[in-house]
Write an enzyme that holds these catalytic residues in place. Structure first.
Site, PDB file in Angstrom:
ATOM      1  N   SER A 263     103.707 -14.151  47.783  1.00 37.08           N
ATOM      2  CA  SER A 263     103.168 -13.300  48.644  1.00 37.08           C
ATOM      3  C   SER A 263     102.364 -12.222  48.159  1.00 37.08           C
ATOM      4  CB  SER A 263     103.969 -13.145  49.872  1.00 37.08           C
ATOM      5  OG  SER A 263     105.085 -11.976  49.254  1.00 37.08           O
ATOM      6  N   LYS A 264     101.598 -11.426  48.942  1.00 36.72           N
ATOM      7  CA  LYS A 264     101.060 -10.078  48.714  1.00 36.72           C
ATOM      8  C   LYS A 264     102.291  -9.161  48.282  1.00 36.72           C
ATOM      9  CE  LYS A 264      98.588  -6.789  51.085  1.00 36.72           C
ATOM     10  NZ  LYS A 264      98.919  -5.737  50.094  1.00 36.72           N
ATOM     11  N   ARG A 265     103.248  -9.257  49.086  1.00 31.13           N
ATOM     12  CA  ARG A 265     104.316  -8.369  48.804  1.00 31.13           C
ATOM     13  C   ARG A 265     105.075  -8.465  47.555  1.00 31.13           C
ATOM     14  NH1 ARG A 265     108.200  -9.106  53.372  1.00 31.13           N
ATOM     15  NH2 ARG A 265     109.674  -8.706  51.768  1.00 31.13           N
ATOM     16  N   ASP A 268     102.722  -6.819  45.358  1.00 27.77           N
ATOM     17  CA  ASP A 268     102.911  -5.319  45.506  1.00 27.77           C
ATOM     18  C   ASP A 268     104.108  -4.660  44.600  1.00 27.77           C
ATOM     19  OD1 ASP A 268     100.588  -5.129  46.933  1.00 27.77           O
ATOM     20  OD2 ASP A 268     101.709  -5.277  48.727  1.00 27.77           O
TER      21      ASP A 268
END
Ligand code: GLU
Length: 507
Positions: A263-265, A268
């Site tokens: 995921s993007k998380r 990040d």
């Protein structure tokens, strides 16, 4: 296979393209090119609620940056235009009508509140609400209402949906990657295909367009596997030949972070991009990192993505796009998800950076130098880049790897200085300065010859001399070959730096 292969990438413009989506596009591209077929880009924008401004342009730019070019599609045209579903609106009503007439689909008028109430009632009994054969005659639709009433409601302009009449059978599906998949269709719901606002849902538009665009193979992410039964049944309901299907494995979180989807998380949290290009959210203005802006080369990203879930079974990993096309085989794609690995993509970038033509790197690096107001001859920059590039993963590493060429050390790494500075160091440095002064030719080979000669003649060890020179020239124990550094710095600067170390306060 005698039909011409035609495949499509059909993203919905709901945000920036995730690298998983980019890999889907790449696999479609490789498959099409391998079979001399066509690759299409179709934009599936029937869901206006999830539409995100700029997402379509982003998708096109990402494909263009990575060289995943398409033969037909949005921005390019072709025999099956338009390729944006919102521009094909008038096509779908004819087809939903056909399904209604064939008794394969039906009108339903249940309101959102009614459906919610049903859902709750099922939940209270510990069950899941599925709108299908077991309860459709009890809900508000063409099974429970008389045909007159259905007509009246339609004429009155009541809101409706058209649902697919899911049959009750054991369906055996064939997926090119997963093999046989058996589905009990009794467990599936009567999916909404069309709404009274005149818009088809994803399922209807997708099947109709794949049919009209003569798609032979549907290659897409695993998240669409649960829709495969419905899609195959819809082809059957229309009396059309279904394309072949291949569902690609998920891209998973990095190893050690669980088995969930990347995921993007995750990106990040661990500081790596999950998008090919930087993206600014049009509403929140939040910026998401991109591989392009992070200094990655598109060839490296493509090579990395190609091997995420597929392996040509050779003992190497660097492949040009032409080789990937040649080797690509859908049936060798893994069923299991592939863990994302940021170190691996850095490794690919390092490999590809070594292949970038020297003048290109020199030009990139020269602009970095200009920004720093450093003027130096083109010839010198070329020598420096040629010397340090093998240690660089990104173009931006070049400065870190070579800054000492442009600025003499002002101080020396304390630990190294303490370790290297011995009783004889002073006299060694003074004599070395004389050796350098005496040189008439200044190539790495000649310099090496003379310095080694000096070492042998004075009964010294390499370890007493070389680290000292490195410290004087670089300021720390890093950097490329010392003789090459001397050759680039040239006589005057080398002597200056050796003298600096000589005079530097040692305690
Ligand atoms: N529009 C769908 C998506 O966003 C396409 C799925 C498919 O390829 O059928 O992924």
């Amino acid at each position: 296979m005698n039909k011409k292969v035609r495949v499509r990438f059909a993203p919905s413009p709901t945000g920036p393209l995730h690298i998983g989506g980019l890999r889907t596009a790449l696999f479609n591209y490789l498959f099409a090119k391998k079979h001399g077929g066509d690759f299409l880009l179709r934009i599936e924008d029937t869901d206006q609620v999830r539409y995100v401004e700029g997402a379509e342009a982003y998708i096109m730019e990402a494909l263009s940056w990575t060289g995943i070019t398409y033969d037909e599609g949005v921005g390019k045209g072709g025999n099956h235009a338009p390729y944006r579903q919102s521009e094909r609106k008038n096509i779908y009503s004819k087809y939903i009508q056909e399904l209604l007439e064939r008794g394969e689909a039906y009108y339903a008028f249940d309101s959102a509140e009614e459906l919610d109430a049903q859902r709750k009632a099922y939940e209270e009994r510990g069950e899941t609400f599925i709108y299908n054969w077991h309860n459709r005659q009890n809900l508000t639709n063409a099974f429970s209402l008389s045909s007159d009433e259905v007509q009246q409601r339609l004429q009155r302009g009541d809101a409706y949906v058209v649902r697919f009449k899911m049959p009750q059978e054991t369906l055996i599906l064939h997926d090119l990657i997963r093999g046989e998949v058996t589905v009990d269709t009794k467990l599936l719901d009567d999916k909404v295909l069309f709404k009274s606002d005149g818009m088809p849902t994803y399922h209807l538009a997708n099947i109709v367009d794949d049919h009209l665009m003569e798609i032979t193979h549907v290659i897409r992410g695993e998240e669409w596997l649960p829709s495969m039964a419905l899609h195959v049944l819809m082809y059957r309901a229309f009396g059309w030949e279904a394309p072949e299907f291949a569902h690609l494995p998920l891209i998973l979180k990095p190893a050690g972070m669980g088995n969930g989807k990347l995921s993007k998380r995750d990106g990040d949290k661990m500081g790596f991009p999950v998008f090919p290009l930087e993206w600014e959210d049009p509403i929140t203005k939040n910026i998401s990192k991109g591989y392009r802006e992070g200094g990655y080369l598109p060839e490296a990203l493509v090579n990395f993505l190609a091997l995420l879930g597929w392996n040509p079974g050779l003992d190497r990993e660097i492949f040009s796009v032409e080789e990937l096309i040649e080797l690509f085989d859908l049936e060798k794609v893994n069923k299991a998800g592939a863990h994302f690995d940021i170190e691996k993509i850095k490794w690919f970038n390092h490999q590809y950076l070594q292949k970038v033509p020297l003048p290109t790197l020199v030009a990139d690096f020269s602009s970095v130098l200009t920004q720093k107001a450093i003027t130096i001859s083109q010839d010198k920059v070329t020598q420096i880049v040629a010397l340090v590039r093998e240690r660089a993963t990104f173009v931006t590493d070049l400065w870190e790897l070579s800054h000492f060429f442009f600025e003499a050390p002002k101080e020396y790494e304390a630990k190294a200085l303490k370790k290297q500075w011995k009783e004889h160091s002073s006299s060694i440095l003074s004599q070395l300065i004389e050796v350098i002064k005496g040189l008439t030719e200044f190539t790495p080979v000649i310099i090496e010859e003379h310095i080694k000669d000096f070492i042998t003649k004075n009964n010294l060890g390499l370890g007493q001399v070389m680290p000292l020179i490195r410290l004087a020239l670089v300021g720390e124990m890093k950097g490329p070959d010392v003789f090459s550094i001397i050759a680039i710095l040239a006589k005057e600067e080398t002597i200056y730096r050796l003298q600096n170390l000589l005079q530097y306060p040692k305690e």
